[in-house]
Design an enzyme around this catalytic site. Sequence first.
Site, PDB file in Angstrom:
ATOM      1  N   PHE A 101      18.631   3.596  -7.436  1.00 15.79           N
ATOM      2  CA  PHE A 101      17.358   2.997  -7.855  1.00 15.79           C
ATOM      3  C   PHE A 101      16.303   3.085  -6.750  1.00 15.79           C
ATOM      4  O   PHE A 101      15.110   3.052  -7.048  1.00 15.79           O
ATOM      5  CB  PHE A 101      17.532   1.499  -8.142  1.00 15.79           C
TER       6      PHE A 101
ATOM      7  N   LYS B  89       7.481   2.820  -6.565  1.00 14.47           N
ATOM      8  CA  LYS B  89       7.283   2.990  -8.019  1.00 14.47           C
ATOM      9  C   LYS B  89       5.922   2.589  -8.568  1.00 14.47           C
ATOM     10  O   LYS B  89       5.768   2.453  -9.778  1.00 14.47           O
ATOM     11  CB  LYS B  89       8.381   2.265  -8.774  1.00 14.47           C
TER      12      LYS B  89
ATOM     13  N   SER C 103      12.164   8.344 -14.981  1.00 21.19           N
ATOM     14  CA  SER C 103      11.048   7.613 -15.582  1.00 21.19           C
ATOM     15  C   SER C 103      10.422   8.393 -16.723  1.00 21.19           C
ATOM     16  O   SER C 103      10.324   9.627 -16.671  1.00 21.19           O
ATOM     17  CB  SER C 103      10.004   7.394 -14.484  1.00 21.19           C
TER      18      SER C 103
ATOM     19  N   TYR D 202       4.005   9.768  -8.158  1.00 21.30           N
ATOM     20  CA  TYR D 202       5.220   9.011  -8.493  1.00 21.30           C
ATOM     21  C   TYR D 202       6.039   9.769  -9.541  1.00 21.30           C
ATOM     22  O   TYR D 202       7.238  10.028  -9.365  1.00 21.30           O
ATOM     23  CB  TYR D 202       4.858   7.612  -9.017  1.00 21.30           C
TER      24      TYR D 202
ATOM     25  N   LYS E  27       9.797  11.928  -9.305  1.00 18.60           N
ATOM     26  CA  LYS E  27      10.971  11.734 -10.159  1.00 18.60           C
ATOM     27  C   LYS E  27      11.395  13.069 -10.797  1.00 18.60           C
ATOM     28  O   LYS E  27      12.585  13.379 -10.890  1.00 18.60           O
ATOM     29  CB  LYS E  27      10.675  10.696 -11.248  1.00 18.60           C
TER      30      LYS E  27
ATOM     31  N   PHE F 273      11.612   3.844 -20.073  1.00 20.15           N
ATOM     32  CA  PHE F 273      10.245   3.668 -20.539  1.00 20.15           C
ATOM     33  C   PHE F 273       9.695   2.438 -19.799  1.00 20.15           C
ATOM     34  O   PHE F 273       9.577   2.493 -18.588  1.00 20.15           O
ATOM     35  CB  PHE F 273      10.211   3.704 -22.072  1.00 20.15           C
TER      36      PHE F 273
ATOM     37  N   ASN G 265       2.278  -4.042 -12.615  1.00 16.00           N
ATOM     38  CA  ASN G 265       2.846  -3.937 -13.964  1.00 16.00           C
ATOM     39  C   ASN G 265       2.444  -5.143 -14.800  1.00 16.00           C
ATOM     40  O   ASN G 265       2.156  -6.225 -14.294  1.00 16.00           O
ATOM     41  CB  ASN G 265       4.361  -3.797 -13.888  1.00 16.00           C
TER      42      ASN G 265
END
Length: 340
Positions: free
Chosen positions: A83, A87, A127, A151, A155, A180, A201
């Site tokens: 992980f 992000k 992602s 970003y 990924k 998602f 977010n």
Amino acid sequence: MPTTVLVTGGAGFIGSHTCVELLRNGHSVVVVDDLSNSSPQALARVEQISGKAVHAFHQVDIRDRSALADVFTRHRPDAVIHFAARKAVGESVALPVEYYDTNVAGTLTLLSVMHEHHVRRLVFSSSCSVYGNATKVPLGELDPVGPTNPYAASKLICEQVLADLCRRLPDWQVLALRYFNPIGAHASGLLNEEPRGALNNIMPLLTRIAVGRLDRLDVYGDDYPTADGTGVRDYIHVVDVAEAHRTAVERIGEANGMRTFNLGTGQGTSVLQLVREFERVSGRTIPYRVTGRRPGDVAVLVADPTAVARAWNWTTTRDLAAMCRDAWRAQQRNPAGYLA
Ligand code: UD1
């Protein structure tokens, strides 16, 4: 079969929820986290919820090759869930070097240490942003990719490296999971999304507005080609995401090579629909104003989640109301957060 799982970024939002799920299912968990966007308190909460101890925690930056190698020597993991990454989409546009360094160079360091220690099983945190401006709704794993920010590009680069590595080294077993929009929290209210610094977010913003720590939500654009003009996303409960990782670890040995799965519900929700659902569940009013679009944002991103459903007979079970309710409970139980 119980395994020893090394979880990088295990103190973070999705990482900590996944640790709970692994521990509750009998796996041994070793966490590596540099705590740059998390707190050891999250791991104490993981232990409280699961009633089990995290086997070991090492405060290590994944780019620190020798420290990472020490962890592998000491714990001999059977599999890795990776992980650890930066992000924030907007930040990545301003700090591309830092994003490629942590996300790409960090992953390469991890792969090289895994290779050296003969660990061949990796679940990679990818992602939906790799799809960029979606060409259709919903999106399947074979649909075209086209990242619109560093970003997302970081990924995709990692996915490409992993796919090629699996072609050359056929004993590797890799699962790339394209999340998602994970939101919500563990139903206990003990874990939460607790980012350091600026909030980006939407759910952490909604819960903090609801308790009066922030004044209002800026809705980033109402002129998208969607029903109410605001951005549409496929929100998925973080505990569903955690379950998918536990399932991934348990099923990764079924096939060699790389497999890529979307993790979503298949349901699109606009910003204003999410605001209304959160208001209904929390009983609070969320003041908002519409502002301009956020750079790097796209109009609609919704998963076609059927591939993972077919492969594992697994689907999400928690709806938008549960996502809002659980995020709200976590906010109320941790009014000032728990980042040390
Ligand atoms: C993005 C990435 C996602 C990544 C996640 C991690 C894209 C398309 N998706 O999700 O892959 O895992 O970041 O951080 O790049 N919004 C507002 N006001 C706000 C904040 C958000 O209106 O203050 C809107 C956004 O415009 C968007 C929705 O809410 O329509 C969700 O935003 P956010 O929670 O930031 O996630 P994404 O940007 O979709």
